[in-house]
Design a protein around this motif. Structure first.
Motif, PDB file in Angstrom:
ATOM      1  N   LEU A  48       0.814  -0.971  -0.055  1.00 45.17           N
ATOM      2  CA  LEU A  48      -0.069   0.110   0.099  1.00 45.17           C
ATOM      3  C   LEU A  48       0.847   1.181  -0.034  1.00 45.17           C
ATOM      4  O   LEU A  48       1.631   1.444   0.863  1.00 45.17           O
ATOM      5  CB  LEU A  48      -0.842   0.113   1.241  1.00 45.17           C
ATOM      6  CG  LEU A  48      -1.611   1.392   1.421  1.00 45.17           C
ATOM      7  CD1 LEU A  48      -2.726   1.322   0.352  1.00 45.17           C
ATOM      8  CD2 LEU A  48      -2.459   1.285   2.702  1.00 45.17           C
ATOM      9  N   THR A  49       0.807   1.999  -1.089  1.00 43.50           N
ATOM     10  CA  THR A  49       1.567   3.249  -0.973  1.00 43.50           C
ATOM     11  C   THR A  49       0.830   4.245  -0.401  1.00 43.50           C
ATOM     12  O   THR A  49      -0.400   4.413  -0.485  1.00 43.50           O
ATOM     13  CB  THR A  49       1.974   3.501  -2.537  1.00 43.50           C
ATOM     14  OG1 THR A  49       0.581   4.095  -3.233  1.00 43.50           O
ATOM     15  CG2 THR A  49       2.724   2.666  -3.427  1.00 43.50           C
ATOM     16  N   THR A  50       1.565   5.316   0.321  1.00 43.09           N
ATOM     17  CA  THR A  50       0.782   6.188   1.467  1.00 43.09           C
ATOM     18  C   THR A  50       1.273   7.454   0.990  1.00 43.09           C
ATOM     19  O   THR A  50       0.463   8.507   1.704  1.00 43.09           O
ATOM     20  CB  THR A  50       1.300   5.918   2.645  1.00 43.09           C
ATOM     21  OG1 THR A  50       2.750   5.902   2.642  1.00 43.09           O
ATOM     22  CG2 THR A  50       0.988   4.268   3.120  1.00 43.09           C
ATOM     23  N   VAL A  77      -3.378   4.374   6.742  1.00 38.24           N
ATOM     24  CA  VAL A  77      -2.746   3.212   7.806  1.00 38.24           C
ATOM     25  C   VAL A  77      -3.823   2.606   8.589  1.00 38.24           C
ATOM     26  O   VAL A  77      -3.734   1.364   8.765  1.00 38.24           O
ATOM     27  CB  VAL A  77      -1.707   4.088   8.707  1.00 38.24           C
ATOM     28  CG1 VAL A  77      -1.292   3.342   9.789  1.00 38.24           C
ATOM     29  CG2 VAL A  77      -0.553   4.820   7.860  1.00 38.24           C
ATOM     30  N   ALA A 124      -5.284  -0.053   6.428  1.00 38.40           N
ATOM     31  CA  ALA A 124      -4.303  -1.252   6.328  1.00 38.40           C
ATOM     32  C   ALA A 124      -4.453  -1.952   7.584  1.00 38.40           C
ATOM     33  O   ALA A 124      -4.562  -3.277   7.310  1.00 38.40           O
ATOM     34  CB  ALA A 124      -2.783  -0.639   5.950  1.00 38.40           C
ATOM     35  N   LEU A 180       3.390  -1.215   3.832  1.00 42.90           N
ATOM     36  CA  LEU A 180       3.371   0.153   3.683  1.00 42.90           C
ATOM     37  C   LEU A 180       4.645   0.542   2.920  1.00 42.90           C
ATOM     38  O   LEU A 180       5.684   0.212   3.119  1.00 42.90           O
ATOM     39  CB  LEU A 180       3.044   1.051   4.803  1.00 42.90           C
ATOM     40  CG  LEU A 180       2.231   0.570   5.979  1.00 42.90           C
ATOM     41  CD1 LEU A 180       2.097   1.583   6.830  1.00 42.90           C
ATOM     42  CD2 LEU A 180       0.735   0.654   5.015  1.00 42.90           C
ATOM     43  N   THR A 193       7.077  -1.390   7.136  1.00 49.08           N
ATOM     44  CA  THR A 193       7.076   0.050   6.080  1.00 49.08           C
ATOM     45  C   THR A 193       8.308   0.060   5.479  1.00 49.08           C
ATOM     46  O   THR A 193       9.559  -0.137   6.099  1.00 49.08           O
ATOM     47  CB  THR A 193       6.968   1.167   7.079  1.00 49.08           C
ATOM     48  OG1 THR A 193       5.722   0.994   7.757  1.00 49.08           O
ATOM     49  CG2 THR A 193       6.926   2.417   6.318  1.00 49.08           C
TER      50      THR A 193
END
Length: 395
Positions: free
Chosen positions: A35-37, A48, A51, A65, A76
């Motif tokens: 998951l790109t944030t 976040v 997720a 992440l 992350t």
């Protein structure tokens, strides 16, 4: 050879391991989804939390992440620039460190489009919207025929063995219906849905959007994009997407990575649903299924059907000169504001001037991609040729 005591001990260890896995809800290797944030209009905490919620719901899902370091127990990979973030994402996918990824602002090539998933408000049915971002083809009817296939592929990967298909009542809908019927008569299985309206048929009305009359609703990408925004945020007034599973996976021939798209306004519930959507597609072997379904469609005459649609709509050109592409280079500059039907012609205009360019889909629609340092000159050329207004839009 092991003696009886050693065999009993080995069996005991195996049973203990199985018992521990069952108690923890782990029945096999976890699916790792990235998951790109970076890039959301909302605070990073919304992503976040989405997720973390997805991991709580799914015992076989592990979320990684990709973005700035945040306070979370999730793994992350720290990245602080958006362009670098997508490079890291692609590298992790190619190296098998993640099996799918959910992201924003990602450019797919022409030929690839995304299939969104919503829950319709009328009867609470899940419906796949084919498609919602990207462009399957620059010719409208051809694109919608491909969209139907992309929707079928996605629905099958999600466990629907014989998904029903409806075509939204838009320009080219009847042309698309004829093309799909030809494909069906040639041996490709398509299960058409029936409208809830009294006259029935596979051409869907607005009522059918609300009731979810078809498993797969076929539309053009721009209409599908609007539909997704309405379905996902009608309860919040439009500023926050709270329903559905996002804009879905990029499907199309040659698409090697499982990449799903979120909006900049996608909130925590949509993020969680999108991650689960991604994991389910991996479990459903979406890439293998995509290759198989497209091959079946080709055997049923897909390419000749698409060629026929292209001939029907092709504009006569004053010249048929062949323009060859200049030497390929890295293209990270995006120029938007160009009509999707003109995108290929715009690329050729730049080629003719010695500028290497590619077509794609950006954050607001179709884009021409060129090298960063050639953006100003490219915009000038495209404006002079009438493809962009004024100074153009750079996203």
């Amino acid at each position: 050879m092991m003696d009886r005591t050693a065999i009993k001990q080995e069996i005991g260890r195996t049973l203990l391991s199985l018992t521990e896995s069952m108690e923890q809800g782990n029945f096999g290797p976890k699916i790792r989804v990235g998951l790109t944030t970076l890039g959301s209009e909302l605070e990073p905490i919304h992503l976040v939390k989405g997720a973390e919620e997805a991991v709580r719901r799914s015992t076989d899902l592990e979320v990684v992440l990709i973005g700035p370091k945040v306070e979370t127990a999730l793994e992350t990979v720290e990245v602080n620039e958006e362009a670098e973030m997508h490079k890291v994402m692609e590298r992790m996918l190619d190296e098998g460190k993640i099996q799918a990824c959910v992201t924003m602002h990602y450019n797919f090539p022409i030929g690839v489009a995304t299939v969104g998933k919503v829950v319709t408000p009328g009867l609470g049915r899940e419906m796949f919207v084919a498609t919602t971002t990207g462009t399957a083809d620059t010719q409208r009817a051809a694109a919608m025929v491909k969209n139907a296939l992309y929707g079928i592929i996605t629905a099958k990967a999600m466990g629907i063995e014989k998904p029903t298909v409806g075509i939204l009542n838009l320009d080219s809908a009847r042309q698309v219906e004829r093309a799909l019927n030809t494909l069906k008569s040639n041996g490709y299985e398509i299960n058409f849905s029936e409208s809830v309206r009294s006259d029935g048929g596979s051409i869907m009305r607005g009522n059918d959007l609300l009731t979810g009359s078809a498993d797969v609703m076929v539309t053009d990408s721009l209409t599908g994009n609007i539909m997704m925004k309405v379905f996902s945020s009608y309860t919040t007034g439009g500023s926050y997407e709270a329903l559905g599973a996002g804009y879905g996976p990029g499907i199309g021939e040659g698409q090697q990575r499982v990449v799903l798209i979120l909006s900049r306004a996608s909130g925590t519930p949509v993020v969680a649903n999108a991650l689960q959507y991604a994991a389910s597609l991996v479990k459903g072997n979406v890439q293998t299924l995509m290759a198989d379904e497209l091959e079946k469609a080709k055997k049923a005459g897909l390419e000749s059907i698409l060629e026929g649609l292209q001939k029907d709509s092709k504009k006569e050109k004053a010249t048929e000169e062949e323009i060859k592409a200049p030497p390929k280079e890295i293209v990270t500059g995006n120029i938007s504001g160009i009509e999707v039907m003109d995108i290929d012609d715009a690329v050729q205009v730049l080629w003719k001037e010695g500028i290497y360019a590619e077509s794609g889909m950006g954050c607001t629609g179709p884009v021409v991609m060129v090298a960063e340092d050639k953006v100003p000159k490219s915009v000038e050329i495209l404006a002079k040729a009438g493809y962009v207004a004024g100074e153009g839009d750079v996203c």
